[in-house]
Design an enzyme around this catalytic site. Structure first.
Site, PDB file in Angstrom:
ATOM      1  N   HIS A  39     -11.278  10.832   6.922  1.00 20.46           N
ATOM      2  CA  HIS A  39     -11.101   9.381   7.053  1.00 20.46           C
ATOM      3  C   HIS A  39     -10.645   8.996   8.456  1.00 20.46           C
ATOM      4  O   HIS A  39     -11.125   8.018   9.020  1.00 20.46           O
ATOM      5  CB  HIS A  39     -10.071   8.939   6.016  1.00 20.46           C
ATOM      6  CG  HIS A  39      -9.845   7.459   5.952  1.00 20.46           C
ATOM      7  ND1 HIS A  39     -10.871   6.557   5.793  1.00 20.46           N
ATOM      8  CD2 HIS A  39      -8.705   6.715   6.019  1.00 20.46           C
ATOM      9  CE1 HIS A  39     -10.370   5.325   5.755  1.00 20.46           C
ATOM     10  NE2 HIS A  39      -9.066   5.396   5.907  1.00 20.46           N
ATOM     11  N   ARG A  59      -1.403   9.184   9.475  1.00 16.55           N
ATOM     12  CA  ARG A  59      -1.310   7.736   9.715  1.00 16.55           C
ATOM     13  C   ARG A  59      -0.915   6.982   8.458  1.00 16.55           C
ATOM     14  O   ARG A  59      -1.434   7.247   7.367  1.00 16.55           O
ATOM     15  CB  ARG A  59      -2.665   7.213  10.213  1.00 16.55           C
ATOM     16  CG  ARG A  59      -2.679   5.715  10.403  1.00 16.55           C
ATOM     17  CD  ARG A  59      -3.994   5.233  10.947  1.00 16.55           C
ATOM     18  NE  ARG A  59      -5.114   5.516  10.094  1.00 16.55           N
ATOM     19  CZ  ARG A  59      -5.434   4.810   9.000  1.00 16.55           C
ATOM     20  NH1 ARG A  59      -4.687   3.786   8.620  1.00 16.55           N
ATOM     21  NH2 ARG A  59      -6.484   5.130   8.294  1.00 16.55           N
ATOM     22  N   ARG A  84      -1.189  10.181   1.202  1.00 16.70           N
ATOM     23  CA  ARG A  84      -2.613  10.494   1.061  1.00 16.70           C
ATOM     24  C   ARG A  84      -2.921  11.985   0.999  1.00 16.70           C
ATOM     25  O   ARG A  84      -3.782  12.403   0.237  1.00 16.70           O
ATOM     26  CB  ARG A  84      -3.390   9.892   2.241  1.00 16.70           C
ATOM     27  CG  ARG A  84      -3.674   8.460   2.030  1.00 16.70           C
ATOM     28  CD  ARG A  84      -4.518   7.880   3.114  1.00 16.70           C
ATOM     29  NE  ARG A  84      -4.510   6.445   2.866  1.00 16.70           N
ATOM     30  CZ  ARG A  84      -4.936   5.539   3.711  1.00 16.70           C
ATOM     31  NH1 ARG A  84      -5.434   5.897   4.872  1.00 16.70           N
ATOM     32  NH2 ARG A  84      -4.891   4.274   3.404  1.00 16.70           N
ATOM     33  N   GLU A  88       0.844  -1.198   0.000  1.00 17.48           N
ATOM     34  CA  GLU A  88       0.000   0.000   0.000  1.00 17.48           C
ATOM     35  C   GLU A  88       0.870   1.236   0.000  1.00 17.48           C
ATOM     36  O   GLU A  88       2.081   1.145   0.272  1.00 17.48           O
ATOM     37  CB  GLU A  88      -0.963  -0.004   1.199  1.00 17.48           C
ATOM     38  CG  GLU A  88      -2.249  -0.748   0.886  1.00 17.48           C
ATOM     39  CD  GLU A  88      -3.209  -0.845   2.051  1.00 17.48           C
ATOM     40  OE1 GLU A  88      -3.068  -0.084   3.025  1.00 17.48           O
ATOM     41  OE2 GLU A  88      -4.108  -1.696   1.977  1.00 17.48           O
ATOM     42  N   HIS A  91      -9.029  10.991   3.204  1.00 13.85           N
ATOM     43  CA  HIS A  91      -8.739   9.915   2.248  1.00 13.85           C
ATOM     44  C   HIS A  91      -9.040  10.431   0.848  1.00 13.85           C
ATOM     45  O   HIS A  91     -10.092  11.040   0.633  1.00 13.85           O
ATOM     46  CB  HIS A  91      -9.594   8.689   2.570  1.00 13.85           C
ATOM     47  CG  HIS A  91      -9.115   7.443   1.899  1.00 13.85           C
ATOM     48  ND1 HIS A  91      -9.234   7.234   0.546  1.00 13.85           N
ATOM     49  CD2 HIS A  91      -8.489   6.349   2.397  1.00 13.85           C
ATOM     50  CE1 HIS A  91      -8.712   6.052   0.239  1.00 13.85           C
ATOM     51  NE2 HIS A  91      -8.249   5.498   1.349  1.00 13.85           N
TER      52      HIS A  91
HETATM   53  C1  SIN Z   1      -7.886   2.052   2.416  1.00 14.57           C
HETATM   54  O1  SIN Z   1      -8.159   0.877   2.192  1.00 14.57           O
HETATM   55  O2  SIN Z   1      -7.628   2.857   1.536  1.00 14.57           O
HETATM   56  C2  SIN Z   1      -7.906   2.533   3.821  1.00 14.57           C
HETATM   57  C3  SIN Z   1      -6.954   1.804   4.654  1.00 14.57           C
HETATM   58  C4  SIN Z   1      -6.491   2.623   5.802  1.00 14.57           C
HETATM   59  O3  SIN Z   1      -6.935   3.741   5.980  1.00 14.57           O
HETATM   60  O4  SIN Z   1      -5.621   2.153   6.518  1.00 14.57           O
END
Ligand code: SIN
Length: 540
Positions: A343, A378, A286, A124, A240
């Site tokens: 988010h 985060r 993000r 990620e 987000h």
């Molecule tokens: C996401 O799946 O984009 C969110 C995951 C997260 O905020 O840790």
């Protein structure tokens, strides 16, 4: 609307050893652990499955592969947090993660595995290794919660659903000794407890655009502030980048993992918007992706996720696919309309490594708490992990906690009735927060927001007796208080860091702010309110 005040004549209930408020991963984990030796009551204002954790599409970050180490996980966490993290909390998170996950797997939790039976580790944004565990693709939160609910059912934890905590009961020594609760029929009861744990999540639903469950509205933070606890760094909110955006509204999350699988952010005409913005392009941090999308939407251009290259989209992302279907988006067209929204809250109720707040007897855990583990932003997939690790730590601490002899209840004279103050509608508060304290902030907008909030006489709202209000009025009162904390903190931090972006102070300024936390307690809030122009005007 007529006002149905809470039914008077509070009934006193038996004393509990541990009272936990909330039903997400942190609440459940704390409850299960603590119940090994303690009598635990878990209270949730809605249903057990109605939480942010249940909705979580991302996975759980953990250094488990041969190539990976907790040190690398620590570096990524601190880099995402813009070096503002509490180093001890980060160390506890990344070092405990492999143990906590191994325990979870040993107790029967199933994470996705490849055809050879090895755990699949996903990538990620801002992670330097593949370390994200998922369950059923993008339904990790749901399956972890279902697993913990099975454990909860086997434990001795008592559960009250549809029951809101409207006030914390304080002792005459300023410690916390219980909760006042209201069931769905409006009956007010008091419940004493030796240890009161707030695990109510962040404040996402106070914003017009959010990925959060509708119940996550900052009430734990308002309760803690009123009880005298220290609230920290409320300006650090993560937006987000990709929420599904239809008819001017956001409808839920489109996981970052979709971009992890190759999806690209594009305009209507197909221009790739992240290509020249950051070296990591669509997987940039993000806040950078969110700010870029926001700038296009502000100019009237819609932004889409081009998913045409993901051949097995429905199998890989069943939750997102179902969300799109529900909202009339046809995946065959290869494009999902998106917009950024609130988010995650990095700030919250200040706690130490065990989950203790500045008020004796009061604890906070999960997103509502500010351990400093996330710093100013985060890292993806560190939030379920936070709930698991710190929930477990707090639960085990409570297992061992000696019996507490509760002091007498503090008698206070609370007179205010909100009937004397015209409160705004929640939708109005949500629009104000999104517009004036959203993705891009500045002093002028934040000042306007603060003045608007202060016109509702926040100092009086802090004194409000829950017996004098309806449940809807109490929700609005809490929303106003938490919104003010966000506006005040965002105005105070005159630099841009992580989730907090000020267009009038666009750069990070270590020299001025790195060691400065913005901490507000009730005393400080009243002091600042009394110094405000609006206060002078109202009281004149
Ligand atoms: C996401 O799946 O984009 C969110 C995951 C997260 O905020 O840790």
């Amino acid at each position: 609307m007529s006002r149905h005040l809470l039914n008077q004549g509070a009934v006193k209930m038996n004393k509990m050893e541990v009272i936990i408020v909330g039903s997400g991963i942190a609440a459940l984990k704390t409850a299960i652990e603590a119940s090994a030796t303690k009598h635990v009551m878990l209270i949730t204002k809605s249903k057990l499955r109605h939480s942010n954790s249940y909705l979580a599409q991302g996975g759980v970050a953990v250094a488990m592969s041969k190539e990976d180490t907790p040190i690398s996980h620590r570096e990524d966490t601190i880099q995402a947090g813009r070096y503002y993290n509490n180093a001890t909390a980060v160390e506890a998170l990344v070092q405990t993660a492999p143990v906590a996950i191994s325990e979870l797997i040993a107790s029967g939790m199933e994470f996705d595995r490849n055809s050879e039976g090895h755990l699949m580790l996903g990538m990620e944004g801002a992670h330097s290794e593949r370390r994200i565990l998922h369950s059923h693709g993008d339904a990790t939160g749901k399956y972890i919660i279902e697993h913990l609910l099975r454990e909860l059912a086997l434990s001795k934890v008592e559960v009250m659903e549809d029951t809101a905590v409207v006030e914390l009961i304080m002792g005459d020594d300023a410690s916390c000794i219980g909760v006042k609760i209201v069931n769905h029929e409006g009956h007010l009861q008091t419940m004493c407890g030796e240890h009161i744990v707030l695990a109510t999540g962040g404040c996402g639903s106070l914003f017009q655009f959010t990925s959060n469950a509708s119940t996550v509205s900052g009430d734990g933070i308002a309760l803690a502030l009123k009880a005298g606890a220290r609230i920290r760094d409320m300006e650090f909110i993560q937006f987000h980048p990709t929420l599904l955006y239809c008819n001017g509204k956001t409808q839920g999350l489109v996981s970052e993992a979709v971009r992890g699988e190759g999806a690209k952010l594009v305009t209507e005409s197909g221009k790739a918007i992240m290509k020249d913005v950051h070296a990591l392009a669509d997987l940039a941090p993000r806040h950078i992706v969110a700010q870029t999308i926001y700038s296009y939407i502000e100019r009237g251009e819609n932004v889409y996720l081009d998913i045409s290259m993901i051949s097995n989209f429905r199998e890989r992302f069943p939750t997102v696919a179902a969300l799109c279907l529900k909202n009339g988006i046809h995946l065959e067209e290869g494009k999902i309309p998106v917009a950024p929204g609130n988010h995650f809250l990095m700030g919250g109720i200040e706690t130490d490594g065990k989950g203790r707040t500045s008020v004796e007897g009061l604890y906070a855990v999960g997103e509502v708490a500010c351990t400093g583990v996330h710093g100013a932003n985060r890292l993806a997939s560190n939030s379920l992990l936070e709930g698991l690790v710190f929930g477990s730590t707090l639960g085990r601490y409570l297992q061992q906690a000696p019996q507490r002899v509760l002091p007498q209840e503090k008698k206070t004279l609370k007179k205010t009735s909100p009937g004397l103050i015209t409160l705004p509608e929640l939708a109005d508060i949500q629009k104000h927060l999104m517009h004036y304290a959203g993705i891009v902030r500045n002093a002028k907008d934040l000042g306007r927001l603060k003045a608007w909030l202060e016109s509702f006489q926040i100092d009086c709202l802090l004194e409000l007796a829950c017996e004098n209000a309806s449940i809807h009025e109490l929700a609005k009162v809490n929303a106003i208080i938490v919104s003010w904390l966000i506006a005040e903190s965002a105005l105070a931090r005159q630099e841009s860091r992580g989730g907090h972006f000020r267009s009038d102070y666009p750069i990070e300024n270590d020299a001025v702010w790195l060691d400065t936390s913005i901490i507000l307690d009730r005393h400080e809030v009243i002091k600042r309110l009394k110094g405000s122009v609006v206060y002078e005007f109202i009281k004149a």
